[in-house]
Design an enzyme around this catalytic site. Sequence first.
Site, PDB file in Angstrom:
ATOM      1  N   GLU A 182       0.866  -1.188   0.000  1.00 36.21           N
ATOM      2  CA  GLU A 182       0.000   0.000   0.000  1.00 36.21           C
ATOM      3  C   GLU A 182       0.900   1.234   0.000  1.00 36.21           C
ATOM      4  O   GLU A 182       1.991   1.205   0.585  1.00 36.21           O
ATOM      5  CB  GLU A 182      -0.852  -0.092   1.291  1.00 36.21           C
ATOM      6  CG  GLU A 182      -1.696   1.063   1.662  1.00 36.21           C
ATOM      7  CD  GLU A 182      -2.877   1.282   0.754  1.00 36.21           C
ATOM      8  OE1 GLU A 182      -2.640   1.492  -0.437  1.00 36.21           O
ATOM      9  OE2 GLU A 182      -4.022   1.298   1.251  1.00 36.21           O
TER      10      GLU A 182
ATOM     11  N   THR B  77      -9.482   1.193   4.145  1.00 31.86           N
ATOM     12  CA  THR B  77      -9.226   0.387   2.945  1.00 31.86           C
ATOM     13  C   THR B  77      -8.603  -0.949   3.348  1.00 31.86           C
ATOM     14  O   THR B  77      -9.033  -2.015   2.899  1.00 31.86           O
ATOM     15  CB  THR B  77      -8.268   1.145   1.995  1.00 31.86           C
ATOM     16  OG1 THR B  77      -8.823   2.426   1.701  1.00 31.86           O
ATOM     17  CG2 THR B  77      -8.031   0.377   0.722  1.00 31.86           C
TER      18      THR B  77
ATOM     19  N   ASP C 170      -4.004   5.795   5.859  1.00 35.66           N
ATOM     20  CA  ASP C 170      -4.579   7.033   6.394  1.00 35.66           C
ATOM     21  C   ASP C 170      -5.576   6.637   7.481  1.00 35.66           C
ATOM     22  O   ASP C 170      -5.194   6.417   8.626  1.00 35.66           O
ATOM     23  CB  ASP C 170      -5.222   7.795   5.228  1.00 35.66           C
ATOM     24  CG  ASP C 170      -5.564   9.221   5.570  1.00 35.66           C
ATOM     25  OD1 ASP C 170      -5.691   9.543   6.770  1.00 35.66           O
ATOM     26  OD2 ASP C 170      -5.720  10.048   4.652  1.00 35.66           O
ATOM     27  N   SER C 171      -6.846   6.471   7.135  1.00 33.10           N
ATOM     28  CA  SER C 171      -7.827   6.042   8.147  1.00 33.10           C
ATOM     29  C   SER C 171      -7.704   4.547   8.446  1.00 33.10           C
ATOM     30  O   SER C 171      -8.149   4.086   9.496  1.00 33.10           O
ATOM     31  CB  SER C 171      -9.254   6.326   7.660  1.00 33.10           C
ATOM     32  OG  SER C 171      -9.606   5.423   6.636  1.00 33.10           O
TER      33      SER C 171
ATOM     34  N   LYS D  87       0.333   7.263   8.449  1.00 29.60           N
ATOM     35  CA  LYS D  87       0.038   8.515   9.169  1.00 29.60           C
ATOM     36  C   LYS D  87      -0.109   8.326  10.671  1.00 29.60           C
ATOM     37  O   LYS D  87      -0.179   9.293  11.414  1.00 29.60           O
ATOM     38  CB  LYS D  87      -1.223   9.173   8.593  1.00 29.60           C
ATOM     39  CG  LYS D  87      -0.985   9.859   7.261  1.00 29.60           C
ATOM     40  CD  LYS D  87      -2.105  10.834   6.940  1.00 29.60           C
ATOM     41  CE  LYS D  87      -1.756  11.669   5.721  1.00 29.60           C
ATOM     42  NZ  LYS D  87      -2.881  12.515   5.282  1.00 29.60           N
TER      43      LYS D  87
HETATM   44  C1  PRP Z   1      -5.696   6.039  -1.113  1.00 30.69           C
HETATM   45  C2  PRP Z   1      -4.382   5.374  -0.804  1.00 30.69           C
HETATM   46  C3  PRP Z   1      -4.774   4.223   0.059  1.00 30.69           C
HETATM   47  C4  PRP Z   1      -6.002   4.712   0.787  1.00 30.69           C
HETATM   48  C5  PRP Z   1      -5.634   5.080   2.179  1.00 30.69           C
HETATM   49  O1  PRP Z   1      -6.263   5.371  -2.200  1.00 30.69           O
HETATM   50  O2  PRP Z   1      -3.744   4.952  -1.991  1.00 30.69           O
HETATM   51  O3  PRP Z   1      -5.105   3.097  -0.713  1.00 30.69           O
HETATM   52  O4  PRP Z   1      -6.473   5.862   0.074  1.00 30.69           O
HETATM   53  O5  PRP Z   1      -6.736   5.621   2.844  1.00 30.69           O
HETATM   54  P1  PRP Z   1      -7.444   4.951   4.114  1.00 30.69           P
HETATM   55  O6  PRP Z   1      -6.364   4.402   4.995  1.00 30.69           O
HETATM   56  O7  PRP Z   1      -8.163   6.130   4.717  1.00 30.69           O
HETATM   57  O8  PRP Z   1      -8.387   3.908   3.622  1.00 30.69           O
HETATM   58  P2  PRP Z   1      -7.317   6.039  -3.167  1.00 30.69           P
HETATM   59  O9  PRP Z   1      -8.683   5.519  -2.818  1.00 30.69           O
HETATM   60  O10 PRP Z   1      -7.129   7.526  -3.202  1.00 30.69           O
HETATM   61  O11 PRP Z   1      -6.932   5.396  -4.562  1.00 30.69           O
HETATM   62  P3  PRP Z   1      -5.544   5.409  -5.396  1.00 30.69           P
HETATM   63  O12 PRP Z   1      -4.625   4.399  -4.741  1.00 30.69           O
HETATM   64  O13 PRP Z   1      -5.968   4.979  -6.752  1.00 30.69           O
HETATM   65  O14 PRP Z   1      -4.973   6.807  -5.359  1.00 30.69           O
END
Ligand code: PRP
Length: 183
Positions: A108, A116, A112-113, A140
């Site tokens: 990954e 995902t 963040d949160s 983070k």
């Molecule tokens: C972003 C990032 C992680 C996720 C993290 O993906 O790449 O996969 O968000 O966020 P979280 O911990 O709050 O779930 P995004 O949905 O923007 O898609 P991308 O990878 O195509 O940019």
Amino acid sequence: MTATIADPRLSGRSVKRIAFDEKTIAERVAELGAEITAAYPGGELLVLGLLKGSFIFLSDLVRQITRPLQVDFLVAASYGDGMVSSGTVRLLYDPETELEGKHILLVEDIVDSGRTLNRLMSLLEDRRPRSLEICALLHKRIAEELQYGTRFVGFDAPHEFLVGYGLDHAEDFRHLPYIASLQ
Ligand code: PRP
């Protein structure tokens, strides 16, 4: 402090600062590769990159892992109110590679949160892998809901909007070779 970074890739948009430069990233990715190589002395290893954000990190990382492995990808879509992830994740691309009995390393770009990862890890656990671990370039450290340990982490991330080295803002900036904080 605002800096003007002379980089034609930015097409005039200014970034606040470079958070992690190319050399710093390359050194840490090499260390992660060595850690991962040592962590898997035996068994089949499948490195699963979560698109799109992990594409550059994954391609650099796998070249630093000096043991046999396979690579596949996951594409997930989250739905929410646009600002905050709802926690609902749907797979748009499901890896074709058999997961059962293999060491799975989910790669990954940023945690963040953690929503995902919560959803994806649960999906992957159902495929009966031999082991299942997360490697995140950036963390983070605010993912209070994350139910899984992140075994391999590149850097603790500043609480800023980061772009580059795969990370985007409205699909721009993924191709920057460094990680910058947006204005
Ligand atoms: C972003 C990032 C992680 C996720 C993290 O993906 O790449 O996969 O968000 O966020 P979280 O911990 O709050 O779930 P995004 O949905 O923007 O898609 P991308 O990878 O195509 O940019």
